[in-house]
Design an enzyme around this catalytic site. Structure first.
Site, PDB file in Angstrom:
ATOM      1  CB  CYS A  58      -0.874   0.053   1.245  1.00 38.87           C
ATOM      2  SG  CYS A  58      -2.107  -1.236   1.351  1.00 38.87           S
ATOM      3  CD  GLU A  60      -2.467   3.879   3.052  1.00 39.25           C
ATOM      4  OE1 GLU A  60      -1.998   3.278   2.063  1.00 39.25           O
ATOM      5  OE2 GLU A  60      -3.671   3.884   3.333  1.00 39.25           O
TER       6      GLU A  60
HETATM    7  N1  THU Z   1      -4.389   0.365  -1.162  1.00 34.37           N
HETATM    8  C1  THU Z   1      -3.547   1.329  -0.694  1.00 34.37           C
HETATM    9  O1  THU Z   1      -2.491   1.593  -1.272  1.00 34.37           O
HETATM   10  N2  THU Z   1      -3.909   1.996   0.434  1.00 34.37           N
HETATM   11  C2  THU Z   1      -5.115   1.884   1.049  1.00 34.37           C
HETATM   12  O2  THU Z   1      -5.377   2.568   2.033  1.00 34.37           O
HETATM   13  C3  THU Z   1      -6.118   0.914   0.527  1.00 34.37           C
HETATM   14  C4  THU Z   1      -5.588  -0.052  -0.473  1.00 34.37           C
HETATM   15  C5  THU Z   1      -4.068  -0.280  -2.451  1.00 34.37           C
HETATM   16  C6  THU Z   1      -3.653  -1.709  -2.419  1.00 34.37           C
HETATM   17  C7  THU Z   1      -4.013  -2.152  -3.833  1.00 34.37           C
HETATM   18  O3  THU Z   1      -2.946  -1.801  -4.709  1.00 34.37           O
HETATM   19  C8  THU Z   1      -5.211  -1.304  -4.203  1.00 34.37           C
HETATM   20  O4  THU Z   1      -5.207  -0.211  -3.285  1.00 34.37           O
HETATM   21  C9  THU Z   1      -6.540  -2.032  -4.115  1.00 34.37           C
HETATM   22  O5  THU Z   1      -6.667  -2.670  -2.893  1.00 34.37           O
END
Ligand code: THU
Length: 140
Positions: A58, A60
């Site tokens: 992610c 974050e």
């Molecule tokens: N994802 C994030 O990068 N941060 C979040 O807070 C929620 C999910 C990403 C992971 C994946 O690449 C995509 O969003 C769908 O889940």
């Protein structure tokens, strides 16, 4: 010293900017994040996916790990942005990683510009941390 609003704007802007680098060929859900360290420096990250879906990281965590790799392990505020109907909420794994490095407040945004501010203690009550491992060695 940057004022509160200027700092929040800076986090928002940097999260939006790095979101353009999101590597999202599978979900097409681009996310950007930026985190402020106690030094005042800001680190940002975007989500990076993989054909082996579970290896995705992610936005974050990329932002937080980039701060740690630069020697900043004490963090304060984090902004996250995605094209979601409501300001995007961080996943559970990222909440735990935020707790490790002391993130206190999260500014959640969507690309429409809506913002919701939440405390990490509200997103992750009863967080697991090192204090709960105290005594582990003694009881061995
Ligand atoms: N994802 C994030 O990068 N941060 C979040 O807070 C929620 C999910 C990403 C992971 C994946 O690449 C995509 O969003 C769908 O889940």
């Amino acid at each position: 010293m940057m004022g509160e609003q200027a700092l929040q704007d800076s986090l928002h802007r940097q999260a939006l900017e790095i979101r353009q680098r999101a590597y999202v060929p599978y979900s097409h859900f681009a996310v950007g994040a930026a985190v402020e360290a106690t030094s005042g420096k800001i680190f940002s990250g975007c989500n990076v996916e993989n054909a082996s879906y579970g290896l995705t990281v992610c936005a974050e965590r990329i932002a937080i790990f980039s701060a740690v790799a630069a020697g900043e392990t004490r963090l304060l505020r984090l902004a996250v942005v995605a094209d979601s109907p409501e300001p995007v909420a961080p996943c559970g794994a990222c909440r735990q990683v935020m707790a490790e490095f002391g993130v206190k407040q999260i500014f959640m945004y969507n690309t429409a510009g809506q913002c919701k501010m939440v405390e990490l203690s509200d997103l992750l009550p009863y967080a697991f941390g090192p204090q709960q491992m105290k005594g582990a060695a003694a009881s061995e």
